[in-house]
Design an enzyme around this catalytic site. Structure first.
Site, PDB file in Angstrom:
ATOM      1  N   MET A  93       0.842  -1.201   0.000  1.00 43.44           N
ATOM      2  CA  MET A  93       0.000   0.000   0.000  1.00 43.44           C
ATOM      3  C   MET A  93       0.881   1.256   0.000  1.00 43.44           C
ATOM      4  O   MET A  93       0.408   2.347   0.309  1.00 43.44           O
ATOM      5  CB  MET A  93      -0.933  -0.003   1.208  1.00 43.44           C
ATOM      6  CG  MET A  93      -1.890  -1.194   1.176  1.00 43.44           C
ATOM      7  SD  MET A  93      -3.429  -0.920   2.062  1.00 43.44           S
ATOM      8  CE  MET A  93      -2.842  -0.667   3.715  1.00 43.44           C
ATOM      9  N   GLY A  94       2.154   1.113  -0.311  1.00 44.63           N
ATOM     10  CA  GLY A  94       3.038   2.277  -0.402  1.00 44.63           C
ATOM     11  C   GLY A  94       3.542   2.736   0.955  1.00 44.63           C
ATOM     12  O   GLY A  94       3.494   1.992   1.932  1.00 44.63           O
ATOM     13  N   GLU A 147       5.752 -11.680   6.869  1.00 45.79           N
ATOM     14  CA  GLU A 147       5.251 -12.371   8.069  1.00 45.79           C
ATOM     15  C   GLU A 147       4.689 -11.379   9.075  1.00 45.79           C
ATOM     16  O   GLU A 147       3.976 -11.764   9.997  1.00 45.79           O
ATOM     17  CB  GLU A 147       6.389 -13.182   8.714  1.00 45.79           C
ATOM     18  CG  GLU A 147       6.819 -14.361   7.871  1.00 45.79           C
ATOM     19  CD  GLU A 147       7.882 -15.209   8.537  1.00 45.79           C
ATOM     20  OE1 GLU A 147       8.411 -14.797   9.588  1.00 45.79           O
ATOM     21  OE2 GLU A 147       8.188 -16.282   7.999  1.00 45.79           O
ATOM     22  N   LYS A 148       5.032 -10.106   8.926  1.00 43.15           N
ATOM     23  CA  LYS A 148       4.479  -9.057   9.792  1.00 43.15           C
ATOM     24  C   LYS A 148       2.953  -9.178   9.862  1.00 43.15           C
ATOM     25  O   LYS A 148       2.345  -9.001  10.908  1.00 43.15           O
ATOM     26  CB  LYS A 148       4.896  -7.693   9.236  1.00 43.15           C
ATOM     27  CG  LYS A 148       4.065  -6.505   9.663  1.00 43.15           C
ATOM     28  CD  LYS A 148       4.415  -6.070  11.064  1.00 43.15           C
ATOM     29  CE  LYS A 148       3.841  -4.737  11.462  1.00 43.15           C
ATOM     30  NZ  LYS A 148       2.475  -4.478  11.114  1.00 43.15           N
ATOM     31  N   SER A 173       6.409  -0.437  10.199  1.00 40.50           N
ATOM     32  CA  SER A 173       5.055  -0.348   9.647  1.00 40.50           C
ATOM     33  C   SER A 173       4.835   1.067   9.148  1.00 40.50           C
ATOM     34  O   SER A 173       5.317   2.024   9.768  1.00 40.50           O
ATOM     35  CB  SER A 173       4.022  -0.666  10.744  1.00 40.50           C
ATOM     36  OG  SER A 173       2.736  -0.226  10.341  1.00 40.50           O
ATOM     37  N   LEU A 195       6.670   3.204   1.569  1.00 38.43           N
ATOM     38  CA  LEU A 195       7.589   2.063   1.664  1.00 38.43           C
ATOM     39  C   LEU A 195       8.680   2.287   2.695  1.00 38.43           C
ATOM     40  O   LEU A 195       9.197   3.389   2.842  1.00 38.43           O
ATOM     41  CB  LEU A 195       8.222   1.797   0.292  1.00 38.43           C
ATOM     42  CG  LEU A 195       7.231   1.481  -0.827  1.00 38.43           C
ATOM     43  CD1 LEU A 195       7.985   1.185  -2.118  1.00 38.43           C
ATOM     44  CD2 LEU A 195       6.303   0.322  -0.461  1.00 38.43           C
ATOM     45  N   HIS A 196       9.017   1.212   3.404  1.00 40.31           N
ATOM     46  CA  HIS A 196      10.097   1.241   4.385  1.00 40.31           C
ATOM     47  C   HIS A 196      11.014   0.046   4.117  1.00 40.31           C
ATOM     48  O   HIS A 196      10.805  -0.713   3.161  1.00 40.31           O
ATOM     49  CB  HIS A 196       9.531   1.233   5.803  1.00 40.31           C
ATOM     50  CG  HIS A 196       8.545   0.134   6.070  1.00 40.31           C
ATOM     51  ND1 HIS A 196       8.865  -1.202   5.968  1.00 40.31           N
ATOM     52  CD2 HIS A 196       7.227   0.169   6.416  1.00 40.31           C
ATOM     53  CE1 HIS A 196       7.805  -1.940   6.261  1.00 40.31           C
ATOM     54  NE2 HIS A 196       6.798  -1.133   6.527  1.00 40.31           N
ATOM     55  N   HIS A 233       9.495  -3.394   3.355  1.00 37.42           N
ATOM     56  CA  HIS A 233       9.011  -3.579   1.977  1.00 37.42           C
ATOM     57  C   HIS A 233      10.189  -3.869   1.032  1.00 37.42           C
ATOM     58  O   HIS A 233      10.082  -4.703   0.129  1.00 37.42           O
ATOM     59  CB  HIS A 233       8.295  -2.317   1.489  1.00 37.42           C
ATOM     60  CG  HIS A 233       7.033  -1.984   2.220  1.00 37.42           C
ATOM     61  ND1 HIS A 233       6.878  -0.823   2.947  1.00 37.42           N
ATOM     62  CD2 HIS A 233       5.849  -2.641   2.333  1.00 37.42           C
ATOM     63  CE1 HIS A 233       5.660  -0.775   3.459  1.00 37.42           C
ATOM     64  NE2 HIS A 233       5.016  -1.870   3.115  1.00 37.42           N
ATOM     65  N   GLN A 290     -10.570  -2.726   1.978  1.00 28.79           N
ATOM     66  CA  GLN A 290     -10.115  -3.381   3.209  1.00 28.79           C
ATOM     67  C   GLN A 290     -10.120  -2.432   4.395  1.00 28.79           C
ATOM     68  O   GLN A 290      -9.625  -2.773   5.471  1.00 28.79           O
ATOM     69  CB  GLN A 290      -8.746  -4.046   3.009  1.00 28.79           C
ATOM     70  CG  GLN A 290      -7.604  -3.084   2.806  1.00 28.79           C
ATOM     71  CD  GLN A 290      -6.349  -3.790   2.319  1.00 28.79           C
ATOM     72  OE1 GLN A 290      -6.320  -4.358   1.235  1.00 28.79           O
ATOM     73  NE2 GLN A 290      -5.305  -3.786   3.125  1.00 28.79           N
TER      74      GLN A 290
HETATM   75  P1  AMP Z   1       1.509  -2.937   3.481  1.00 26.81           P
HETATM   76  O1  AMP Z   1       2.022  -1.907   2.530  1.00 26.81           O
HETATM   77  O2  AMP Z   1       1.612  -2.556   4.903  1.00 26.81           O
HETATM   78  O3  AMP Z   1       0.173  -3.470   3.077  1.00 26.81           O
HETATM   79  O4  AMP Z   1       2.502  -4.170   3.350  1.00 26.81           O
HETATM   80  C1  AMP Z   1       2.871  -4.694   2.120  1.00 26.81           C
HETATM   81  C2  AMP Z   1       3.651  -5.968   2.348  1.00 26.81           C
HETATM   82  O5  AMP Z   1       4.797  -5.672   3.141  1.00 26.81           O
HETATM   83  C3  AMP Z   1       2.856  -7.021   3.131  1.00 26.81           C
HETATM   84  O6  AMP Z   1       3.158  -8.302   2.602  1.00 26.81           O
HETATM   85  C4  AMP Z   1       3.381  -6.863   4.540  1.00 26.81           C
HETATM   86  O7  AMP Z   1       3.272  -8.034   5.311  1.00 26.81           O
HETATM   87  C5  AMP Z   1       4.833  -6.517   4.262  1.00 26.81           C
HETATM   88  N1  AMP Z   1       5.433  -5.825   5.397  1.00 26.81           N
HETATM   89  C6  AMP Z   1       4.932  -4.756   6.073  1.00 26.81           C
HETATM   90  N2  AMP Z   1       5.739  -4.419   7.107  1.00 26.81           N
HETATM   91  C7  AMP Z   1       6.764  -5.311   7.083  1.00 26.81           C
HETATM   92  C8  AMP Z   1       7.941  -5.503   7.905  1.00 26.81           C
HETATM   93  N3  AMP Z   1       8.195  -4.730   8.963  1.00 26.81           N
HETATM   94  N4  AMP Z   1       8.776  -6.505   7.585  1.00 26.81           N
HETATM   95  C9  AMP Z   1       8.527  -7.315   6.522  1.00 26.81           C
HETATM   96  N5  AMP Z   1       7.449  -7.178   5.717  1.00 26.81           N
HETATM   97  C10 AMP Z   1       6.584  -6.196   5.999  1.00 26.81           C
END
Ligand code: AMP
Length: 282
Positions: A33-34, A151-152, A188, A36-37, A40, A64
């Site tokens: 969802m952008g 896995e987060k 996050s 990015l850290h 990601h 969602q």
């Molecule tokens: P999101 O942008 O938060 O929807 O996350 C996109 C993808 O990145 C999902 O598969 C998350 O599980 C993964 N993700 C988010 N935070 C982390 C993290 N701290 N470490 C590893 N993967 C992450």
């Protein structure tokens, strides 16, 4: 470094992906969802090790989010995200608009089963249906061989693995370990919401998970007592509420029984910010 190709429509994405596939290249997709850290970007690196081409997607998926949730204030920073993906050597960004993803008249969705019922599913009933539907659409749009998920979001990972098997989606799902700050807080996009005081309190989640992992292993008969103590510790560190702190079957997310593969999952509120985390027993 060549500029990162950005695809805004299904047709543009499909044209590129089809060319790569005709060339015999293996394609990986990293849905996000952008905002990015480094977590990601770990997913991008893992994807690069599994495929010849890696597409990241950025789509803040409205289906969602419940009406009272943070869809409007969810961080959006596409220019910075493009730079990060480009530096990471990603081969393309798919960033569709809501209209491209859900044109007028859209009326079909995927309903995940029991793996989505408890934990996040109980507190955010709309959530996994929205995730499953958008991930299925992304898979059909990008036709990846492999997709990488963190896995987060442990329950989300299990929901997607189950869905891919049940619907014969033919995408290899690869799990990436959780990237953390040095004090243990899981990275996050929502950490940006935290005040300094909240940020200082946040690492207690991981400390409680780690302690519980030892207790579940060593004293499984005392589980209820240890869970109660864990919740108290989270609340006394400054969290406002704990939605759940549970040991579950690692794949089905049903309540844990001795001998099951275990995962401990937590969701808790720090002020207006809801944080989730999880860990295994090792
Ligand atoms: P999101 O942008 O938060 O929807 O996350 C996109 C993808 O990145 C999902 O598969 C998350 O599980 C993964 N993700 C988010 N935070 C982390 C993290 N701290 N470490 C590893 N993967 C992450």
């Amino acid at each position: 470094m060549p500029p990162l190709p950005v695809f805004r429509t299904k047709a543009d994405l499909r044209q590129q992906v089809t060319a790569w596939r005709q060339d015999g290249q293996k394609i990986a997709l990293v849905p996000t969802m952008g905002a990015l850290h480094a977590g990601h970007l770990d997913l991008i690196r893992i994807a690069q090790s599994k495929a010849d081409r890696v597409i990241a997607s950025i789509f803040v998926n409205p289906t969602q989010f419940a009406p009272h949730e943070d869809l409007d204030r969810y961080p959006r920073q596409e220019a910075a995200d493009r730079d990060a993906l480009s530096t990471a050597g990603c081969d393309g960004l798919y960033a569709p608009t809501t209209h491209v993803m859900y044109p007028a008249g859209f009326d079909t969705s995927i309903t995940p089963g029991r793996v989505a019922e408890r934990l996040e599913g109980a507190f955010r009933p709309h959530f996994f249906g929205g995730v499953a539907t958008v991930v299925t659409k992304l898979f059909l749009q990008a036709l990846p061989d492999v997709a990488v998920f963190g896995e987060k979001d442990w329950q989300q990972l299990q929901v997607i693995k189950r869905m891919v098997i049940d619907l014969d989606l033919g995408v290899d799902i690869v799990a990436a370990p959780t990237r953390r700050e040095v004090d243990g807080l899981a990275l996050s996009s929502r950490n940006a919401y935290l005040s300094d005081a909240e940020r200082a309190a946040a690492p207690v989640l991981k400390q409680v998970l780690d302690d519980l992992a030892l207790k579940v292993r060593d004293e499984p008969a005392q589980l209820a007592m240890h869970m109660e103590a864990g919740i108290k510790r989270i609340l006394s560190a400054g969290f406002r509420a704990v939605d759940y702190l549970e040991v579950c079957h690692a794949e089905t997310l049903s309540p844990w029984q001795a001998g099951d593969p275990a995962r401990i999952l937590v969701a808790a509120w720090l002020g207006q910010t809801r944080l989730i985390d999880n860990c295994g027993l090792d």
